[in-house]
Design a protein around this motif. Structure first.
Motif, PDB file in Angstrom:
ATOM      1  N   THR A   1     -14.438 -40.617 -15.148  1.00  0.00           N
ATOM      2  CA  THR A   1     -15.453 -40.296 -14.147  1.00  0.00           C
ATOM      3  C   THR A   1     -16.186 -41.577 -13.735  1.00  0.00           C
ATOM      4  O   THR A   1     -17.075 -42.046 -14.452  1.00  0.00           O
TER       5      THR A   1
ATOM      6  N   GLU B   1       3.398 -44.518  -8.240  1.00  0.00           N
ATOM      7  CA  GLU B   1       4.597 -43.657  -8.302  1.00  0.00           C
ATOM      8  C   GLU B   1       4.405 -42.412  -7.422  1.00  0.00           C
ATOM      9  O   GLU B   1       5.323 -41.992  -6.714  1.00  0.00           O
ATOM     10  N   VAL B   2       3.207 -41.850  -7.479  1.00  0.00           N
ATOM     11  CA  VAL B   2       2.938 -40.650  -6.673  1.00  0.00           C
ATOM     12  C   VAL B   2       2.969 -41.010  -5.175  1.00  0.00           C
ATOM     13  O   VAL B   2       3.500 -40.247  -4.357  1.00  0.00           O
TER      14      VAL B   2
ATOM     15  N   SER C   1      -2.375 -36.800 -11.971  1.00  0.00           N
ATOM     16  CA  SER C   1      -1.481 -36.657 -10.811  1.00  0.00           C
ATOM     17  C   SER C   1      -1.254 -35.172 -10.534  1.00  0.00           C
ATOM     18  O   SER C   1      -1.215 -34.743  -9.382  1.00  0.00           O
TER      19      SER C   1
ATOM     20  N   SER D   1      10.638 -34.414  -5.949  1.00  0.00           N
ATOM     21  CA  SER D   1      10.928 -35.041  -7.244  1.00  0.00           C
ATOM     22  C   SER D   1      10.957 -34.009  -8.364  1.00  0.00           C
ATOM     23  O   SER D   1      11.546 -34.237  -9.398  1.00  0.00           O
ATOM     24  N   TYR D   2      10.239 -32.894  -8.201  1.00  0.00           N
ATOM     25  CA  TYR D   2      10.275 -31.843  -9.231  1.00  0.00           C
ATOM     26  C   TYR D   2       9.919 -30.508  -8.612  1.00  0.00           C
ATOM     27  O   TYR D   2       9.470 -30.466  -7.483  1.00  0.00           O
TER      28      TYR D   2
ATOM     29  N   SER E   1     -10.390 -35.364 -12.656  1.00  0.00           N
ATOM     30  CA  SER E   1      -9.353 -35.630 -13.671  1.00  0.00           C
ATOM     31  C   SER E   1      -9.776 -35.123 -15.044  1.00  0.00           C
ATOM     32  O   SER E   1     -10.948 -35.124 -15.391  1.00  0.00           O
TER      33      SER E   1
ATOM     34  N   VAL F   1     -12.472 -36.715 -17.409  1.00  0.00           N
ATOM     35  CA  VAL F   1     -12.266 -38.102 -17.865  1.00  0.00           C
ATOM     36  C   VAL F   1     -12.125 -39.035 -16.662  1.00  0.00           C
ATOM     37  O   VAL F   1     -11.869 -38.562 -15.552  1.00  0.00           O
TER      38      VAL F   1
ATOM     39  N   GLY G   1     -15.804 -35.221 -10.709  1.00  0.00           N
ATOM     40  CA  GLY G   1     -15.245 -34.676 -11.942  1.00  0.00           C
ATOM     41  C   GLY G   1     -13.980 -33.884 -11.665  1.00  0.00           C
ATOM     42  O   GLY G   1     -14.000 -32.656 -11.711  1.00  0.00           O
TER      43      GLY G   1
ATOM     44  N   THR H   1      -1.490 -42.551  -8.139  1.00  0.00           N
ATOM     45  CA  THR H   1      -0.764 -43.710  -8.678  1.00  0.00           C
ATOM     46  C   THR H   1       0.306 -44.197  -7.681  1.00  0.00           C
ATOM     47  O   THR H   1       0.711 -43.463  -6.767  1.00  0.00           O
TER      48      THR H   1
ATOM     49  N   ALA I   1      -6.154 -51.224 -12.062  1.00  0.00           N
ATOM     50  CA  ALA I   1      -6.801 -49.931 -11.782  1.00  0.00           C
ATOM     51  C   ALA I   1      -6.482 -49.432 -10.374  1.00  0.00           C
ATOM     52  O   ALA I   1      -6.407 -48.230 -10.138  1.00  0.00           O
TER      53      ALA I   1
HETATM   54  C1  LIG Z   1     -10.493 -47.132 -11.500  1.00  0.00           C
HETATM   55  C2  LIG Z   1     -10.275 -45.654 -11.586  1.00  0.00           C
HETATM   56  C3  LIG Z   1     -11.284 -44.804 -11.202  1.00  0.00           C
HETATM   57  C4  LIG Z   1     -11.113 -43.424 -11.302  1.00  0.00           C
HETATM   58  N1  LIG Z   1     -12.167 -42.618 -10.954  1.00  0.00           N
HETATM   59  C5  LIG Z   1     -12.040 -41.289 -11.075  1.00  0.00           C
HETATM   60  C6  LIG Z   1     -13.152 -40.430 -10.787  1.00  0.00           C
HETATM   61  O1  LIG Z   1     -14.235 -40.891 -10.416  1.00  0.00           O
HETATM   62  N2  LIG Z   1     -12.995 -39.102 -10.922  1.00  0.00           N
HETATM   63  C7  LIG Z   1     -11.820 -38.547 -11.321  1.00  0.00           C
HETATM   64  O2  LIG Z   1     -11.738 -37.339 -11.379  1.00  0.00           O
HETATM   65  N3  LIG Z   1     -10.740 -39.330 -11.634  1.00  0.00           N
HETATM   66  C8  LIG Z   1     -10.843 -40.682 -11.533  1.00  0.00           C
HETATM   67  N4  LIG Z   1      -9.771 -41.500 -11.865  1.00  0.00           N
HETATM   68  C9  LIG Z   1      -8.565 -40.901 -12.419  1.00  0.00           C
HETATM   69  C10 LIG Z   1      -7.367 -40.964 -11.496  1.00  0.00           C
HETATM   70  O3  LIG Z   1      -7.493 -40.064 -10.434  1.00  0.00           O
HETATM   71  C11 LIG Z   1      -6.140 -40.646 -12.375  1.00  0.00           C
HETATM   72  O4  LIG Z   1      -6.035 -41.679 -13.330  1.00  0.00           O
HETATM   73  C12 LIG Z   1      -4.862 -40.580 -11.555  1.00  0.00           C
HETATM   74  O5  LIG Z   1      -4.868 -39.459 -10.724  1.00  0.00           O
HETATM   75  C13 LIG Z   1      -3.628 -40.523 -12.489  1.00  0.00           C
HETATM   76  O6  LIG Z   1      -3.757 -39.513 -13.403  1.00  0.00           O
HETATM   77  P1  LIG Z   1      -3.550 -39.775 -14.986  1.00  0.00           P
HETATM   78  O7  LIG Z   1      -4.351 -40.974 -15.367  1.00  0.00           O
HETATM   79  O8  LIG Z   1      -3.820 -38.493 -15.684  1.00  0.00           O
HETATM   80  O9  LIG Z   1      -2.058 -40.185 -15.149  1.00  0.00           O
HETATM   81  P2  LIG Z   1      -0.786 -39.186 -15.145  1.00  0.00           P
HETATM   82  O10 LIG Z   1      -0.872 -38.289 -13.969  1.00  0.00           O
HETATM   83  O11 LIG Z   1      -0.662 -38.573 -16.483  1.00  0.00           O
HETATM   84  O12 LIG Z   1       0.375 -40.209 -14.931  1.00  0.00           O
HETATM   85  C14 LIG Z   1       0.918 -41.009 -16.011  1.00  0.00           C
HETATM   86  C15 LIG Z   1       2.083 -41.789 -15.434  1.00  0.00           C
HETATM   87  O13 LIG Z   1       3.107 -40.880 -14.979  1.00  0.00           O
HETATM   88  C16 LIG Z   1       3.401 -41.129 -13.613  1.00  0.00           C
HETATM   89  N5  LIG Z   1       3.670 -39.865 -12.926  1.00  0.00           N
HETATM   90  C17 LIG Z   1       2.921 -38.731 -12.962  1.00  0.00           C
HETATM   91  N6  LIG Z   1       3.472 -37.786 -12.179  1.00  0.00           N
HETATM   92  C18 LIG Z   1       4.579 -38.326 -11.618  1.00  0.00           C
HETATM   93  C19 LIG Z   1       5.578 -37.841 -10.721  1.00  0.00           C
HETATM   94  N7  LIG Z   1       5.534 -36.604 -10.234  1.00  0.00           N
HETATM   95  N8  LIG Z   1       6.572 -38.690 -10.379  1.00  0.00           N
HETATM   96  C20 LIG Z   1       6.619 -39.953 -10.861  1.00  0.00           C
HETATM   97  N9  LIG Z   1       5.723 -40.460 -11.741  1.00  0.00           N
HETATM   98  C21 LIG Z   1       4.723 -39.659 -12.112  1.00  0.00           C
HETATM   99  C22 LIG Z   1       2.158 -41.787 -13.046  1.00  0.00           C
HETATM  100  O14 LIG Z   1       2.451 -42.563 -11.906  1.00  0.00           O
HETATM  101  C23 LIG Z   1       1.694 -42.635 -14.217  1.00  0.00           C
HETATM  102  O15 LIG Z   1       2.400 -43.845 -14.260  1.00  0.00           O
HETATM  103  C24 LIG Z   1      -9.911 -42.887 -11.790  1.00  0.00           C
HETATM  104  C25 LIG Z   1      -8.882 -43.743 -12.179  1.00  0.00           C
HETATM  105  C26 LIG Z   1      -9.059 -45.114 -12.090  1.00  0.00           C
HETATM  106  C27 LIG Z   1      -7.956 -46.022 -12.535  1.00  0.00           C
END
Ligand SMILES: Cc1cc2nc3c(=O)[nH]c(=O)nc-3n(C[C@H](O)[C@H](O)[C@H](O)COP(=O)(O)OP(=O)(O)OC[C@H]3O[C@@H](n4cnc5c(N)ncnc54)[C@H](O)[C@@H]3O)c2cc1C
Length: 386
Positions: A159, A369-370, A134, A385-386, A128, A157, A126, A367, A360
């Motif tokens: 999870t 990008e990260v 990110s 980057s920031y 995100s 979310v 737990g 991600t 996924a």
């Molecule tokens: C299959 C799957 C399983 C997962 N399982 C879990 C889990 O069990 N538990 C859990 O806690 N989380 C889980 N996650 C969540 C995952 O860790 C997040 O989706 C991921 O860290 C990205 O965060 P976000 O979705 O909030 O996107 P954001 O961080 O909001 O990013 C949105 C977009 O902006 C880009 N971006 C963000 N910051 C930057 C930057 N500094 N520079 C350039 N681009 C940037 C990203 O690359 C992305 O394209 C899971 C995700 C997936 C897809």
């Protein structure tokens, strides 16, 4: 870079291969109902554990085998090669386990680690939140100390395994003073606690692999805090750096690539120079991934901490997976929409689900990008980057 395995590793491989050959047949008629299938997955991990193949890299006093990293890699390779199902408690084993071994109290280790190894407790993560992915330190799920408990309210979310997990390792905010990394606490929550609501999320593939988690005044004993209250960020960082070698993933991608070449043959496109060039390029990239994996493994064997190569491995493997699946879609043409169960679907309809699922991989665990930012800053020395 060392490209050879020791005689002991090769013996481990052949024993494991024989074990898998003998036991995989038992999985052929897996039960169809989700509850029975989940139990079968727990039983499979338990069987592997009893045979000595789970917790390979964990220390002996924690129930592991203290095996060299090469044997963990061989385990992944052989499972992928034989088509064995992934371990159901991978999150507990690969992410929470190493953090508990380093930061957990003696009681926490004794209570939780054996049950992780035997898949008696399934774990979810737990971390995100709707406003923290990110930028994980932006998390806002609040927790206050009341007597001998933390009282937690907020939302998580994505999870994974949320709908079936018994326990969750959570990051919560216990203070808003100072930089956002301060005031974060790492805590272990029983998913059956009053106030926990799990809402499965249906994905584009039709599966409900993950969920939203709503937490309303959930009481968690202070004994379940890992490390210090307010000191969760350093535990979380060690959790996030519990790196997995990419080599097991490469074997799985290698199998997909072999299937892709067969698909091109069956579609009558193998003589097409554009298709041939595409397949050749994919083979080259697969080898780049493989040898980068060996570099990471060699460094690990010499005791070096994971370097930026592992970010490269994560980025390259997830982008490579997308290219394989996109090529399959192009080869299938209009048949690409036929999935499992559809008459006339190629390869029993495996490709559309794999294509959709590939997205996924470039999001979960950081991600693309990260990953590019990390490589730019830590390998190329470019400005932040920031
Ligand atoms: C299959 C799957 C399983 C997962 N399982 C879990 C889990 O069990 N538990 C859990 O806690 N989380 C889980 N996650 C969540 C995952 O860790 C997040 O989706 C991921 O860290 C990205 O965060 P976000 O979705 O909030 O996107 P954001 O961080 O909001 O990013 C949105 C977009 O902006 C880009 N971006 C963000 N910051 C930057 C930057 N500094 N520079 C350039 N681009 C940037 C990203 O690359 C992305 O394209 C899971 C995700 C997936 C897809």
């Amino acid at each position: 870079m060392d490209l050879t395995y020791s005689a002991e590793d090769e013996q481990f491989r052949s024993d494991l291969r024989a074990w898998l050959r003998a036991h995989l047949a038992e999985l052929r008629d897996l039960p169809k109902s989700p509850t029975a299938a989940l139990q079968a997955s727990r039983d499979w991990q338990r069987k592997l554990y009893d045979a000595g193949y789970v917790g390979l890299a964990w220390p002996r006093e924690c129930g592991g085998r203290a095996a060299p990293p090469t044997q963990q890699v061989i385990f992944g390779e052989e499972c992928a090669r034989s088509g064995a199902p992934p371990l159901i408690n991978a999150i507990g084993l690969n992410i929470l386990g190493p953090a508990l071994i380093t930061h957990g109290s003696v009681e926490q280790k004794q209570r939780f680690l054996p049950r992780i190894l035997r898949a008696e407790d399934l774990w979810c993560q737990g971390f995100s939140e709707p406003g923290a992915g990110s930028d994980l330190a932006a998390l806002r799920t609040r927790a206050e100390v009341e007597g001998d408990c933390l009282v937690v309210t907020g939302q998580k979310v994505w999870t994974s395994l949320g709908p079936v997990a018994d326990w969750c390792f959570l990051l919560v905010r216990t203070s808003s003073d100072g930089p956002p990394q301060h005031g974060i606490t790492y805590v272990l929550m029983d998913m059956r606690s009053p106030g926990v609501q799990v809402v499965p999320i249906r994905q584009i593939t039709g599966k409900t692999h993950f969920s939203e988690l709503f937490l309303e005044s959930v009481r968690i004993p202070l004994d379940n805090v890992v490390g210090e209250i307010g000191g969760g960020w350093s535990v979380a960082k060690s959790t996030l750096s519990a790196e997995r070698s990419g080599l097991a993933g490469v074997v799985e991608l290698e199998r997909s690539l072999a299937r892709l070449s067969k698909l091109a043959q069956r579609a009558g496109r193998i003589g097409d120079p554009v298709v041939r060039q595409r397949l050749a390029q994919l083979h080259i990239e697969k080898d780049v991934l493989k040898y980068t994996g060996y570099r990471v493994l060699t460094a690990q064997m010499r005791g070096a901490p994971p370097g930026p190569e592992s970010s490269f491995g994560k980025l390259a493997a997830s982008e490579f997976r997308k290219q394989i699946m996109e090529t399959a879609m192009e080869l299938l043409g209009p048949h690409a929409v036929l999935g499992r169960g559809d008459p006339g679907a190629a390869d029993r309809g495996r490709w559309p689900g794999l294509y959709l699922d590939a997205r996924a991989y470039s999001i979960g665990g950081g991600t693309s990008e990260v990953m590019r930012n990390i490589i730019a800053e830590r390998t190329l020395g470019l400005p932040k980057s920031y």
